[in-house]
Design an enzyme around this catalytic site. Sequence first.
Site, PDB file in Angstrom:
ATOM      1  N   LYS A 192      -6.472   5.811  11.311  1.00  0.00           N
ATOM      2  CA  LYS A 192      -7.897   5.673  11.620  1.00  0.00           C
ATOM      3  C   LYS A 192      -8.135   5.850  13.114  1.00  0.00           C
ATOM      4  O   LYS A 192      -7.221   5.702  13.922  1.00  0.00           O
ATOM      5  CB  LYS A 192      -8.404   4.299  11.159  1.00  0.00           C
ATOM      6  CG  LYS A 192      -8.456   4.149   9.640  1.00  0.00           C
ATOM      7  CD  LYS A 192      -9.289   2.947   9.244  1.00  0.00           C
ATOM      8  CE  LYS A 192      -9.038   2.573   7.801  1.00  0.00           C
ATOM      9  NZ  LYS A 192      -9.797   1.392   7.377  1.00  0.00           N
TER      10      LYS A 192
ATOM     11  N   ASP B 278       1.087   3.341   4.761  1.00  0.00           N
ATOM     12  CA  ASP B 278       0.009   4.042   4.065  1.00  0.00           C
ATOM     13  C   ASP B 278      -1.107   4.414   5.032  1.00  0.00           C
ATOM     14  O   ASP B 278      -1.538   5.555   5.109  1.00  0.00           O
ATOM     15  CB  ASP B 278      -0.536   3.187   2.911  1.00  0.00           C
ATOM     16  CG  ASP B 278      -0.853   1.758   3.347  1.00  0.00           C
ATOM     17  OD1 ASP B 278      -0.621   1.402   4.523  1.00  0.00           O
ATOM     18  OD2 ASP B 278      -1.337   0.984   2.500  1.00  0.00           O
TER      19      ASP B 278
ATOM     20  N   ASP C 237      -4.704   1.129  10.766  1.00  0.00           N
ATOM     21  CA  ASP C 237      -6.091   0.784  11.077  1.00  0.00           C
ATOM     22  C   ASP C 237      -6.171   0.278  12.520  1.00  0.00           C
ATOM     23  O   ASP C 237      -6.498   1.019  13.436  1.00  0.00           O
ATOM     24  CB  ASP C 237      -6.562  -0.257  10.063  1.00  0.00           C
ATOM     25  CG  ASP C 237      -8.013  -0.654  10.263  1.00  0.00           C
ATOM     26  OD1 ASP C 237      -8.630  -0.168  11.221  1.00  0.00           O
ATOM     27  OD2 ASP C 237      -8.533  -1.450   9.479  1.00  0.00           O
TER      28      ASP C 237
ATOM     29  N   GLY D   4       0.764  -1.235   0.000  1.00  0.00           N
ATOM     30  CA  GLY D   4       0.000   0.000   0.000  1.00  0.00           C
ATOM     31  C   GLY D   4       0.796   1.287   0.000  1.00  0.00           C
ATOM     32  O   GLY D   4       0.318   2.314  -0.468  1.00  0.00           O
TER      33      GLY D   4
ATOM     34  N   ARG E 125      -5.397   1.048  -6.539  1.00  0.00           N
ATOM     35  CA  ARG E 125      -4.098   1.569  -6.079  1.00  0.00           C
ATOM     36  C   ARG E 125      -3.600   2.711  -6.961  1.00  0.00           C
ATOM     37  O   ARG E 125      -2.843   3.572  -6.512  1.00  0.00           O
ATOM     38  CB  ARG E 125      -3.032   0.465  -6.091  1.00  0.00           C
ATOM     39  CG  ARG E 125      -3.260  -0.643  -5.072  1.00  0.00           C
ATOM     40  CD  ARG E 125      -1.978  -1.455  -4.923  1.00  0.00           C
ATOM     41  NE  ARG E 125      -2.203  -2.752  -4.303  1.00  0.00           N
ATOM     42  CZ  ARG E 125      -2.271  -2.954  -2.986  1.00  0.00           C
ATOM     43  NH1 ARG E 125      -2.154  -1.940  -2.155  1.00  0.00           N
ATOM     44  NH2 ARG E 125      -2.458  -4.165  -2.496  1.00  0.00           N
TER      45      ARG E 125
HETATM   46  P1  IMP Z   1      -3.602  -2.690  10.641  1.00  0.00           P
HETATM   47  O1  IMP Z   1      -2.592  -3.746  10.976  1.00  0.00           O
HETATM   48  O2  IMP Z   1      -4.986  -3.085  11.055  1.00  0.00           O
HETATM   49  O3  IMP Z   1      -3.216  -1.330  11.194  1.00  0.00           O
HETATM   50  O4  IMP Z   1      -3.709  -2.616   9.067  1.00  0.00           O
HETATM   51  C1  IMP Z   1      -2.835  -1.867   8.294  1.00  0.00           C
HETATM   52  C2  IMP Z   1      -2.830  -2.298   6.844  1.00  0.00           C
HETATM   53  O5  IMP Z   1      -4.132  -2.707   6.415  1.00  0.00           O
HETATM   54  C3  IMP Z   1      -2.472  -1.134   5.945  1.00  0.00           C
HETATM   55  O6  IMP Z   1      -1.110  -1.097   5.686  1.00  0.00           O
HETATM   56  C4  IMP Z   1      -3.278  -1.406   4.687  1.00  0.00           C
HETATM   57  O7  IMP Z   1      -2.532  -2.210   3.810  1.00  0.00           O
HETATM   58  C5  IMP Z   1      -4.483  -2.170   5.162  1.00  0.00           C
HETATM   59  N1  IMP Z   1      -5.633  -1.277   5.337  1.00  0.00           N
HETATM   60  C6  IMP Z   1      -6.150  -0.817   6.491  1.00  0.00           C
HETATM   61  N2  IMP Z   1      -7.203  -0.015   6.294  1.00  0.00           N
HETATM   62  C7  IMP Z   1      -7.370   0.043   4.952  1.00  0.00           C
HETATM   63  C8  IMP Z   1      -8.289   0.758   4.103  1.00  0.00           C
HETATM   64  O8  IMP Z   1      -9.184   1.518   4.541  1.00  0.00           O
HETATM   65  N3  IMP Z   1      -8.120   0.572   2.763  1.00  0.00           N
HETATM   66  C9  IMP Z   1      -7.160  -0.223   2.231  1.00  0.00           C
HETATM   67  N4  IMP Z   1      -6.285  -0.886   2.983  1.00  0.00           N
HETATM   68  C10 IMP Z   1      -6.374  -0.754   4.336  1.00  0.00           C
END
Ligand code: IMP
Length: 174
Positions: free
Chosen positions: A131, A100, A103, A45, A165
Amino acid sequence: MKIHDLEFELFITAAQIHDKVQQLAAQIRQDYQSKTPLFLPILNGSFIFAADLIRAVNIPCRVSFVKHSSYTGTLSTGKLKTLIGLSESLFNQDIIIVEDIMDTGLTLSKVVDELRSLGTRSVEIVTLIRKEKARNHAVQPRYVGFDMDDEFVVGYGLDYEGFGRNLPDIYRKN
Ligand code: IMP
């Protein structure tokens, strides 16, 4: 606008992203002017954000891409594969992880733990988007582009089921 099978609406324009990237780059340039950081963009991403940011920072640096994907569809699976792509020694290096979007924060906390165990001098994070639910996470980025609610977005490197993307703007799921 339809991406794959879902409807999305314009959320952050390419011009807004550009301005934010310049601001983040100016901060990083100031903080690292006497250092030679190693940027570690997390694939897939962050490839577009990293390309724009690292050129805008414009200081002597190295770049090495790593991969640590946990996503299928629009919900985190919570499962992480191991970090791949770390070929060079990170001992005594000033690392800037380029993400990127943050979350849950799960991806970044695993990466930070792994990097600290390798004897790095410093580990900081720059994320284009954070987020809402990531704001309470123990691991926090030093540099944040945009804070947003817990919604799903695509574009500027971010995908939905592999699509979107290449979009210059960022779109939010309706
Ligand atoms: P985390 O481990 O839950 O913080 O997820 C992070 C990863 O999930 C990011 O690097 C993205 O690749 C993917 N991701 C999280 N939210 C989104 C979104 O809203 N759109 C697309 N990819 C996301």
